[in-house]
Design a protein around this motif. Structure first.
Motif, PDB file in Angstrom:
ATOM      1  N   GLU A  24       0.827  -1.203   0.000  1.00  0.00           N
ATOM      2  CA  GLU A  24       0.000   0.000   0.000  1.00  0.00           C
ATOM      3  C   GLU A  24       0.863   1.255   0.000  1.00  0.00           C
ATOM      4  OE1 GLU A  24      -3.849   1.927   2.313  1.00  0.00           O
ATOM      5  OE2 GLU A  24      -3.030  -0.005   2.938  1.00  0.00           O
ATOM      6  N   SER A  25       1.967   1.252   0.760  1.00  0.00           N
ATOM      7  CA  SER A  25       2.859   2.407   0.748  1.00  0.00           C
ATOM      8  C   SER A  25       3.745   2.347  -0.486  1.00  0.00           C
ATOM      9  CB  SER A  25       3.724   2.437   2.004  1.00  0.00           C
ATOM     10  OG  SER A  25       4.758   1.468   1.927  1.00  0.00           O
ATOM     11  N   LEU A  26       4.148   3.523  -0.974  1.00  0.00           N
ATOM     12  CA  LEU A  26       4.971   3.578  -2.176  1.00  0.00           C
ATOM     13  C   LEU A  26       6.339   2.950  -1.932  1.00  0.00           C
ATOM     14  CD1 LEU A  26       4.914   4.514  -5.090  1.00  0.00           C
ATOM     15  CD2 LEU A  26       5.811   6.731  -4.348  1.00  0.00           C
ATOM     16  N   ASP A  27       6.892   3.119  -0.745  1.00  0.00           N
ATOM     17  CA  ASP A  27       8.192   2.521  -0.433  1.00  0.00           C
ATOM     18  C   ASP A  27       8.115   1.002  -0.494  1.00  0.00           C
ATOM     19  OD1 ASP A  27       9.400   4.953  -0.106  1.00  0.00           O
ATOM     20  OD2 ASP A  27       9.259   4.966   2.079  1.00  0.00           O
ATOM     21  N   ALA A  28       7.048   0.436   0.047  1.00  0.00           N
ATOM     22  CA  ALA A  28       6.878  -1.016   0.015  1.00  0.00           C
ATOM     23  C   ALA A  28       6.698  -1.500  -1.422  1.00  0.00           C
ATOM     24  CB  ALA A  28       5.691  -1.431   0.871  1.00  0.00           C
ATOM     25  N   ALA A  29       5.933  -0.730  -2.199  1.00  0.00           N
ATOM     26  CA  ALA A  29       5.731  -1.094  -3.610  1.00  0.00           C
ATOM     27  C   ALA A  29       7.051  -1.065  -4.366  1.00  0.00           C
ATOM     28  CB  ALA A  29       4.732  -0.134  -4.258  1.00  0.00           C
ATOM     29  N   ALA A  30       7.877  -0.048  -4.104  1.00  0.00           N
ATOM     30  CA  ALA A  30       9.174   0.061  -4.768  1.00  0.00           C
ATOM     31  C   ALA A  30      10.072  -1.121  -4.399  1.00  0.00           C
ATOM     32  CB  ALA A  30       9.852   1.376  -4.390  1.00  0.00           C
ATOM     33  N   SER A  31      10.001  -1.546  -3.142  1.00  0.00           N
ATOM     34  CA  SER A  31      10.816  -2.667  -2.693  1.00  0.00           C
ATOM     35  C   SER A  31      10.427  -3.957  -3.425  1.00  0.00           C
ATOM     36  CB  SER A  31      10.660  -2.856  -1.183  1.00  0.00           C
ATOM     37  OG  SER A  31      11.386  -3.977  -0.748  1.00  0.00           O
ATOM     38  N   GLU A  60       7.261   1.380 -17.684  1.00  0.00           N
ATOM     39  CA  GLU A  60       5.831   1.690 -17.726  1.00  0.00           C
ATOM     40  C   GLU A  60       5.064   0.876 -16.683  1.00  0.00           C
ATOM     41  OE1 GLU A  60       2.299   3.469 -18.704  1.00  0.00           O
ATOM     42  OE2 GLU A  60       4.334   4.046 -19.288  1.00  0.00           O
ATOM     43  N   VAL A  61       5.514  -0.354 -16.425  1.00  0.00           N
ATOM     44  CA  VAL A  61       4.888  -1.173 -15.378  1.00  0.00           C
ATOM     45  C   VAL A  61       5.004  -0.468 -14.031  1.00  0.00           C
ATOM     46  CG1 VAL A  61       5.039  -3.347 -14.100  1.00  0.00           C
ATOM     47  CG2 VAL A  61       5.234  -3.355 -16.584  1.00  0.00           C
ATOM     48  N   TRP A  62       6.177   0.066 -13.745  1.00  0.00           N
ATOM     49  CA  TRP A  62       6.375   0.779 -12.475  1.00  0.00           C
ATOM     50  C   TRP A  62       5.454   2.000 -12.382  1.00  0.00           C
ATOM     51  CZ3 TRP A  62       7.115   1.154  -7.708  1.00  0.00           C
ATOM     52  CH2 TRP A  62       7.528   2.333  -7.084  1.00  0.00           C
ATOM     53  N   LEU A  63       5.320   2.741 -13.471  1.00  0.00           N
ATOM     54  CA  LEU A  63       4.432   3.905 -13.472  1.00  0.00           C
ATOM     55  C   LEU A  63       2.988   3.490 -13.213  1.00  0.00           C
ATOM     56  CD1 LEU A  63       5.887   5.895 -16.520  1.00  0.00           C
ATOM     57  CD2 LEU A  63       6.260   6.327 -14.091  1.00  0.00           C
ATOM     58  N   ARG A  64       2.584   2.385 -13.794  1.00  0.00           N
ATOM     59  CA  ARG A  64       1.206   1.909 -13.598  1.00  0.00           C
ATOM     60  C   ARG A  64       0.990   1.409 -12.179  1.00  0.00           C
ATOM     61  NH1 ARG A  64      -1.749  -0.315 -18.949  1.00  0.00           N
ATOM     62  NH2 ARG A  64      -0.811   1.161 -20.409  1.00  0.00           N
ATOM     63  N   LEU A  65       2.015   0.785 -11.603  1.00  0.00           N
ATOM     64  CA  LEU A  65       1.883   0.331 -10.221  1.00  0.00           C
ATOM     65  C   LEU A  65       1.670   1.505  -9.284  1.00  0.00           C
ATOM     66  CD1 LEU A  65       1.981  -2.039  -8.220  1.00  0.00           C
ATOM     67  CD2 LEU A  65       4.452  -1.662  -8.040  1.00  0.00           C
ATOM     68  N   GLN A  66       2.321   2.607  -9.569  1.00  0.00           N
ATOM     69  CA  GLN A  66       2.149   3.791  -8.724  1.00  0.00           C
ATOM     70  C   GLN A  66       0.720   4.320  -8.786  1.00  0.00           C
ATOM     71  OE1 GLN A  66       5.462   6.767  -8.907  1.00  0.00           O
ATOM     72  NE2 GLN A  66       6.323   5.354 -10.409  1.00  0.00           N
ATOM     73  N   VAL A  73      -4.488  -4.931  -3.847  1.00  0.00           N
ATOM     74  CA  VAL A  73      -3.646  -5.937  -4.483  1.00  0.00           C
ATOM     75  C   VAL A  73      -3.193  -6.956  -3.450  1.00  0.00           C
ATOM     76  CG1 VAL A  73      -1.494  -6.358  -5.718  1.00  0.00           C
ATOM     77  CG2 VAL A  73      -2.860  -4.328  -6.246  1.00  0.00           C
ATOM     78  N   HIS A  74      -3.489  -8.227  -3.683  1.00  0.00           N
ATOM     79  CA  HIS A  74      -3.131  -9.291  -2.745  1.00  0.00           C
ATOM     80  C   HIS A  74      -2.001 -10.178  -3.263  1.00  0.00           C
ATOM     81  CE1 HIS A  74      -6.501  -8.342  -0.114  1.00  0.00           C
ATOM     82  NE2 HIS A  74      -7.242  -8.211  -1.204  1.00  0.00           N
ATOM     83  N   ASN A  75      -1.609  -9.980  -4.512  1.00  0.00           N
ATOM     84  CA  ASN A  75      -0.493 -10.752  -5.055  1.00  0.00           C
ATOM     85  C   ASN A  75       0.300  -9.836  -5.988  1.00  0.00           C
ATOM     86  OD1 ASN A  75       1.273 -12.632  -6.156  1.00  0.00           O
ATOM     87  ND2 ASN A  75      -0.262 -14.263  -6.106  1.00  0.00           N
ATOM     88  N   PRO A  76       1.152  -8.980  -5.424  1.00  0.00           N
ATOM     89  CA  PRO A  76       1.841  -7.964  -6.230  1.00  0.00           C
ATOM     90  C   PRO A  76       2.681  -8.531  -7.367  1.00  0.00           C
ATOM     91  CG  PRO A  76       2.081  -7.517  -3.883  1.00  0.00           C
ATOM     92  CD  PRO A  76       1.474  -8.870  -3.984  1.00  0.00           C
ATOM     93  N   SER A  77       3.427  -9.587  -7.110  1.00  0.00           N
ATOM     94  CA  SER A  77       4.294 -10.118  -8.160  1.00  0.00           C
ATOM     95  C   SER A  77       3.487 -10.643  -9.342  1.00  0.00           C
ATOM     96  CB  SER A  77       5.208 -11.216  -7.599  1.00  0.00           C
ATOM     97  OG  SER A  77       4.438 -12.293  -7.100  1.00  0.00           O
ATOM     98  N   ALA A  78       2.354 -11.273  -9.049  1.00  0.00           N
ATOM     99  CA  ALA A  78       1.499 -11.768 -10.134  1.00  0.00           C
ATOM    100  C   ALA A  78       0.918 -10.600 -10.927  1.00  0.00           C
ATOM    101  CB  ALA A  78       0.378 -12.630  -9.570  1.00  0.00           C
ATOM    102  N   LEU A  79       0.512  -9.552 -10.215  1.00  0.00           N
ATOM    103  CA  LEU A  79      -0.025  -8.375 -10.893  1.00  0.00           C
ATOM    104  C   LEU A  79       1.035  -7.759 -11.799  1.00  0.00           C
ATOM    105  CD1 LEU A  79      -2.241  -6.206 -11.253  1.00  0.00           C
ATOM    106  CD2 LEU A  79      -1.203  -4.994  -9.324  1.00  0.00           C
ATOM    107  N   LEU A  80       2.259  -7.643 -11.300  1.00  0.00           N
ATOM    108  CA  LEU A  80       3.330  -7.048 -12.092  1.00  0.00           C
ATOM    109  C   LEU A  80       3.651  -7.882 -13.319  1.00  0.00           C
ATOM    110  CD1 LEU A  80       5.639  -5.892  -9.166  1.00  0.00           C
ATOM    111  CD2 LEU A  80       4.332  -4.423 -10.713  1.00  0.00           C
ATOM    112  N   ARG A  81       3.639  -9.196 -13.178  1.00  0.00           N
ATOM    113  CA  ARG A  81       3.896 -10.054 -14.331  1.00  0.00           C
ATOM    114  C   ARG A  81       2.783  -9.921 -15.368  1.00  0.00           C
ATOM    115  NH1 ARG A  81       5.541 -13.651 -10.220  1.00  0.00           N
ATOM    116  NH2 ARG A  81       3.569 -14.799 -10.327  1.00  0.00           N
ATOM    117  N   THR A  82       1.545  -9.837 -14.894  1.00  0.00           N
ATOM    118  CA  THR A  82       0.413  -9.700 -15.805  1.00  0.00           C
ATOM    119  C   THR A  82       0.492  -8.396 -16.583  1.00  0.00           C
ATOM    120  OG1 THR A  82      -1.022 -11.016 -14.378  1.00  0.00           O
ATOM    121  CG2 THR A  82      -2.098  -9.570 -15.954  1.00  0.00           C
TER     122      THR A  82
END
Length: 223
Positions: A24-31, A60-66, A73-82
């Motif tokens: 949920e926090s941007l720092d955690a998402a970046a990690s 662009e994936v990183w920009l969209r995640l922001q 989101v309950h499975n970040p890695s799966a979302l990023l791969r998708t």
């Protein structure tokens, strides 16, 4: 089953044994993004076949995640791969249109000094129409990056230095310009004076090979 197709927004079940990170926090998402970035690059490169384009996709994936509602989101890695797979497929599907536009006759591969007056007039007309399209479709930075890269073959390092952007961002500007041109994005009002000034600078650069004046015109609009 391809894990990139997992519903990344479903809550974990009793059978899920892996601890799912909270982004949920941007720092955690970046990690989390940093941890999975190598696998995202692998996915993107496998689809688009180009390291540079794979880098653009992952950026662009990183920009969209922001911009995503990360609390859901309950499975970040799966979302990023998708997201990575879908964006990479979009790049592949639009590549043909981009190549066709980039090969348009107005791009200054050479200037025929012995051309007839009729040929010169035809070329100027083509440039005027192309510049009108660029002015009506692209942002100033996209326009500058696109003309310098696709029109005159400038390196991304040079474009980044002129526009005071990172090399990755410079690639993004060109890619977004290509996408807008391919889809004929919403047209903007064109100023006649700006149009005439850019046409003259473009033709001068194509005729002499000296980009100084053209770069000055493009940067004045972009900054």
């Amino acid at each position: 089953m391809d894990t990139s197709l997992i519903d990344a927004r479903r809550p974990p079940t009793a059978h899920d044994t892996t601890t799912i990170p909270d982004i949920e926090s941007l720092d955690a998402a970046a990690s989390v993004f940093t941890q999975v970035r190598p696998s995202l690059l692998h996915i993107a490169h496998r689809i688009v076949g180009s390291p540079a384009e794979a880098e653009d996709v992952v950026q662009e994936v990183w920009l969209r995640l922001q911009r995503t509602d990360r609390a859901a989101v309950h499975n970040p890695s799966a979302l990023l791969r998708t997201i990575t797979a879908r964006l990479a497929m979009n790049v592949v599907q639009s590549a043909r249109r981009r190549r066709e536009f980039s090969a348009s006759t107005w791009l200054p591969d050479s200037m025929d000094l012995d051309a007839t007056p009729e040929a010169v007039a035809e070329r100027q007309d083509a440039v005027e129409r192309a510049v009108a399209l660029l002015l009506g479709t692209l942002t100033p930075k996209q326009r500058a990056a696109y003309i310098l890269r696709e029109g005159f073959g400038c390196s991304y390092d040079r474009i980044a230095s002129l526009l005071q952007l990172s090399v990755v961002n410079s690639r993004q500007q060109v890619a977004r310009a290509q996408q807008r041109l391919g889809t004929r994005h919403h047209r903007q009002e064109i100023d006649a004076v700006t149009h005439r000034r850019l046409v003259q600078a473009f033709l001068g650069a194509a005729r002499t090979g000296d980009l100084t004046h053209l770069e000055r015109i493009l940067l004045a609009d972009a900054n």
